[in-house]
Design an enzyme around this catalytic site. Structure first.
Site, PDB file in Angstrom:
ATOM      1  N   ARG A 293      -6.820 -29.553  -9.845  1.00  0.00           N
ATOM      2  CA  ARG A 293      -5.608 -29.586 -10.683  1.00  0.00           C
ATOM      3  C   ARG A 293      -5.103 -28.179 -11.008  1.00  0.00           C
ATOM      4  NH1 ARG A 293      -1.536 -31.160 -10.476  1.00  0.00           N
ATOM      5  NH2 ARG A 293      -2.489 -32.983  -9.522  1.00  0.00           N
TER       6      ARG A 293
ATOM      7  N   LYS B 231      11.969 -13.257 -18.877  1.00  0.00           N
ATOM      8  CA  LYS B 231      11.967 -14.675 -19.291  1.00  0.00           C
ATOM      9  C   LYS B 231      10.941 -15.466 -18.484  1.00  0.00           C
ATOM     10  CE  LYS B 231      16.715 -14.306 -20.842  1.00  0.00           C
ATOM     11  NZ  LYS B 231      18.125 -14.704 -20.722  1.00  0.00           N
TER      12      LYS B 231
ATOM     13  N   LYS C 140      19.369  -1.978 -25.896  1.00  0.00           N
ATOM     14  CA  LYS C 140      20.259  -3.106 -26.142  1.00  0.00           C
ATOM     15  C   LYS C 140      21.123  -2.824 -27.371  1.00  0.00           C
ATOM     16  CE  LYS C 140      17.540  -6.463 -23.727  1.00  0.00           C
ATOM     17  NZ  LYS C 140      17.127  -7.861 -23.634  1.00  0.00           N
TER      18      LYS C 140
ATOM     19  N   GLU D 135      22.494  -1.465 -22.032  1.00  0.00           N
ATOM     20  CA  GLU D 135      23.293  -2.676 -21.929  1.00  0.00           C
ATOM     21  C   GLU D 135      24.687  -2.424 -22.518  1.00  0.00           C
ATOM     22  OE1 GLU D 135      21.288  -6.489 -23.288  1.00  0.00           O
ATOM     23  OE2 GLU D 135      22.948  -6.369 -24.724  1.00  0.00           O
TER      24      GLU D 135
ATOM     25  N   ASP E 156      26.551  -6.887 -19.534  1.00  0.00           N
ATOM     26  CA  ASP E 156      26.086  -8.082 -20.206  1.00  0.00           C
ATOM     27  C   ASP E 156      27.182  -9.135 -20.302  1.00  0.00           C
ATOM     28  OD1 ASP E 156      24.279  -9.669 -21.664  1.00  0.00           O
ATOM     29  OD2 ASP E 156      25.210  -9.027 -23.546  1.00  0.00           O
TER      30      ASP E 156
END
Lengths: 279, 279, 279, 279, 279, 279
Positions: F98, F133, F165, F194, F215
């Site tokens: 698994r 992410k 940022k 950014e 952005d």
């Protein structure tokens, strides 16, 4: 010497610290199948210490690497000597290079300084001992380097020896009381106590101490202490020991001379790793 | 600066290393309820570094202890200054004494040596930078001490910067090829490459390197290198830097001077902990 | 006594062992906001040991729980006594119940058996000491329970005391040689050696041993040993000690009697946790 | 049986606990190249359990040591039997001796006591099962020893079985409500509930419980319970079980008899390690 | 729900993974004393899951941060909703932003997909259950998200449920033999077995299985299976379940429908963190 | 690629998570000596990624298992292909099944989605890059899968790249100030910032930024940005990238297109493990 599992874990983390998510230069530029032979080259004179740990560093990194040393621990190395060889995958060698050098240079620095101190008191009965003034995390390896250089080890930590200092004496209510309590509770251990004066030494002897640390005494006071003790206790000189005064201290007849600088201020020796031909 | 969790874990293990199954002297002789105030006393002049870690050591040991510093990180300390104070249970203070001193003396030693190097090149544009020649396990703290002393940090490890050395160049088939591959794969990073000659520097510049490390060049070669580069790349002098030659190197116009000794050979400064009255 | 960080980690894992991914019965049936008061109730007579660890178990599980003990460590508990109280969220109490009881019953079992041995030799100078025959992982707590019961601790592990056994003697080439080497290398520690005969005891004394372990000697042999030693070394009786023969052994005049059963065979005492009213 | 990685980590820590920074006696007196053959010798009769863990202890300590057992797990051992042999470097054997014996004596103690309980109810359908009253940290090994002795295992921890006790019942508002909630949430598990009276047993059966634990019932009440249940639920006798009453309990027809003493109060069996000749 | 210590350790490592030796942008540009209030803003519709873990992330990072949620776990969130707020030191908020969002988006993705499946079979008795097809390391949190979305949990791992698959059946010699052995050894657990045909289902029922998994059966076969079982066992539909066929499957009358996609293929929902004013 | 030790530790814990105290079905039903050969079978088309980790999973579980792959990482797999084979003890294969599948299906899902994105922009100079992410704990493996699929990696974490940022800009007092500070402190790194508008881009270029993240700009704005930048900085398109708009974005001439969905929303591919004959 078996390498304790705590030290293995330390070496694993030392590699992680340097490598993190990957050696991005080597991963990119060195083909996986590329192999080499690399030499540890002495760039100054020193006393060798740390080879077993370096061997372990490469075993942890890549067990297929082969490592051998051409000198024994504690041997005197001359500038220009090839100390050891590691061979196998070039990527592993390059990735382990820095950690292995950092260890070997530092530990050999300690054994070299210890040897210098020891040689300075040649012919005296006293022994050079280390302290707990070691680099956090490296105590086992640093104390090993002291032994390799010809020194002796004091207690490892707070847990394997009783050493009564002035604050303990104050809280216990006096030298007599502190030694008495310690002898009662730790009957299987020698009891060491720190004193500042010959008077306190006298008290410590009467209280039954096994070892007395003469804290920051002058050479003259140490001489009186040795006479006073007359072999009833072991005496340890501590504080302010330098290469300049260590022989005078040893000649007073003390049993041990503890030197913090062995581990906290020994400069690293100079070693480089040279990649040779493909293998 | 936040202390990374890896450093906290390191400090926890440093305490374990020293304390093991217990401080047998203190557990026996210092009553649990006994409290004190203790002072960190400078016994030499130096640049302070490491207070945040010492504070953490005591917090880990016993959160009820209270610690405060009378100086800021990076401040110049004079012999005799009281640097900081810890107060609360005497047992906790005594148990944490050695680890806290070992850290503070070592880190302040690094910041002090860095400051000396930096002051030596006052008025020059060059910066003193550290290397990966740090004590295994202590890199974060030692690089912090370099910054505190007025130096700058080079890459942290093998993972956060591309540094192409001779073995990488050999495997890649040349400076041009190595830089090309690195720029392609690591487009978000600057690419640094090590060269031995002005000829190689020329090649590196043409290949598009961002930073070039001048490895063990003489001061004269460095001068030619600066002229050759003419601002198209950053230049880092590396190898054989000493307090004697650092100013001459800086005056060549290089951008960075990396000094391994900052972290591998800085002697510890002298600090002691004095227990004062009960609190 | 400070609880070493290794013991805290042990307790954390003990909770993990029992709770794993969750107490599925309690999570389902006990509302999160439900609170209780719970009592540790003695169901037999015993000597209390382990309260500081139980307190820590609940603190690790849920710092909002409140725990207090109505007895001191080492006190005699009667069947029916309410020993301690924990109050706060019922879910935390139920989840920590088993680990806390398993510890308290085991440690109190050890202190109770130790107390029985100690009382059996009342009036004799000998002390009851423990051995390394402890449950793996629980040595600190089990040796603590021995002390709490009125016994004394032998060395903690292989690292904090020299104990030369027959195999060491064989490899070293004899008692004399083994003691000599040990005294030389571990000058700051007492040297203990194991002997089988009075003849060997004589040799050990002459070699300068500090402590001699009389291994599996008869009471008659022990008597001769005490006469032979005449106070020049400490004597430890070891092997085959039972509640039946411990007084006879103590009356021979040996200094220590080591009893493995204290830690390897003490039955658990009987304690239960009763949830009372809501709080 | 695979040894879970958690148990391997436990064994590693057990070695660390005993060895710490090193076996100072063996490191000093046993030459690194010295080899031996050593035998585990039974000094009493017992049921063997724990060999796989002992084997692992030596593998962790030094993979070059060779270990083999002359008996199978669960076999009856007679006083005087040579149980197993370990051979290789003497230093490794001596360093691992105590941890291996501590484990083997404890686990064999558990399997021996379990076998005695099981034999006492020979011919009855009931099974002897263990509880969560295990030594913190050793649950896997102790439950293994119970199985090896012929007992069965109850749930491993709080996470792999639903067991509704009086406090859960109280919070849920009754037996019916508690069983209902548990069946709904844990439809893939059997639901066990603890009852004190036959009346409660009746309720539990009606609520759909799969297993009912008869808590501290008399033998007479158990008989009525068996009749009442009439095979609709499994019945577990729990509380106050001894070697004296276990047969009477089994003869009532209950399905399981849980015995906490198997793991919390089994005395260690007597085994010693004898170093034989060099190999 | 208590967060198991294993999950806390996981969250600590997740932060270490992202932060490593430090957030170099924030450490440089955000003053240590700068504070903010930040909002978690929904940028799509979804079912909320994971708030307790996010709260823990910030507590681990900096206990002085304050976190509160405006919605309950399992609530339906609309695009544009402000879900939660964290306030305190800006540096801590920015450093924890990514880990907290990565968790919340993933877990809410799972609960949202689970809710969609559950709503698709509204009115049917069947339950949606998860599988062991979870992200390695996140099983506890992902199974929690399934429950939060309205699904039920199957066994947690290989240790808390017996599930006999074809390979087990083969090795055991048949369905009958496998079920028999399992019931004997794991009498306190329900026994689940996987079958491919109605014939095998019949065998499993006769062997005494508690639950039967219908592996990759067509809807028609499932219907026959339900009739065949006639309530004597629980039936679980498994394999090839999609949003398209889940209702048809539920209407066959099976008890459980296991859906691997809940945890292995749920897309993340869209949430962003907006720093508001200073606080 | 060397697998970092942190990833090995992760895989070890993933096995612990699934196996816990034991695979109770396999331990019971599969004889210890039973061996098999098992095939990883593709049940859909995809791009293979993760084989080195799967190999490691089995090596950690049982080093005697033998694993080999029939495809290279990054190769296109067709439904029906046998991807890899593991052979040896059946118990080990079933216990690792698994975890190995969960990894392989997830990582191949990521490489497959990355390949689709990359193919969509064929002929354009832009590169597809990942983000932070990722699934907590799996970043190294997930970023590896992106590279395997043909994408490029952005910074690994907060520690190996400067990305300024809006909140950083706000605290620093403007784009110019933020870039200036960053260039000064992190002279060995490229500085990325950014921006939301072309005006801000202009400012960033003038301030000396190396890379500018656009952005959430529209395709039209991106075109203007490319013209504005005119090669003086690298441009990264970020936010709202989908398979639908990715080509239009690439055609604007930006250098990088970052896509969070690669790691946060790639569905798992379908692979099963089939046990074949005994071996």
């Amino acid at each position: 010497m078996e390498i304790p599992s705590g030290v293995l874990a330390f070496l694993r983390r030392a590699l992680e610290e340097d490598i993190g998510p990957g050696d991005i230069t080597t991963d990119l530029l060195i083909p996986a199948e590329h192999t080499s032979r690399a030499h540890y080259l002495a760039k100054s004179d020193f006393v060798l210490a740390g080879i077993p740990f370096v061997k372990e560093v490469f075993r942890l990194l890549d067990p297929s690497l082969s490592f051998r040393s051409f000198f024994k621990e504690g041997e005197s190395i001359q500038k220009g000597d090839i100390i050891a060889e590691v061979s196998g995958k070039t990527s592993g060698i390059l990735t382990g290079e820095r950690v292995s050098l950092n260890l070997l240079q530092r530990l050999s620095g300690i054994s070299t300084l210890t040897r210098i101190y020891r040689d300075r008191i040649q012919g005296c009965a006293a022994r050079i001992v280390d302290t707990r003034k070691t680099t956090p995390g490296l105590r086992f390896m640093e104390k090993y380097a002291v032994k390799t250089g010809g020194g002796s080890n004091h207690r490892f930590g707070l847990f394997d020896g009783v050493l009564i200092k002035d604050n303990h004496i104050g809280a216990a209510g006096g030298i007599r009381e502190a030694v008495f309590l310690a002898k009662k509770a730790h009957h299987l251990m020698k009891i060491e106590i720190e004193v500042q004066t010959v008077q306190e030494l006298q008290e410590a002897i009467e209280a039954g101490a096994d070892i007395v640390m003469l804290d920051n005494m002058s050479v003259a006071e140490m001489k009186v202490s040795v006479t006073t003790a007359h072999g009833r206790v072991l005496l340890e000189a501590s504080g302010g020991v330098t290469l300049e005064n260590v022989r005078a201290i040893a000649e007073t007849g003390v049993d041990f001379i503890s030197v913090g600088a062995l581990t906290h201020s020994a400069p690293a020796v100079d070693i480089s790793l040279k990649i040779r031909d493909k293998v």
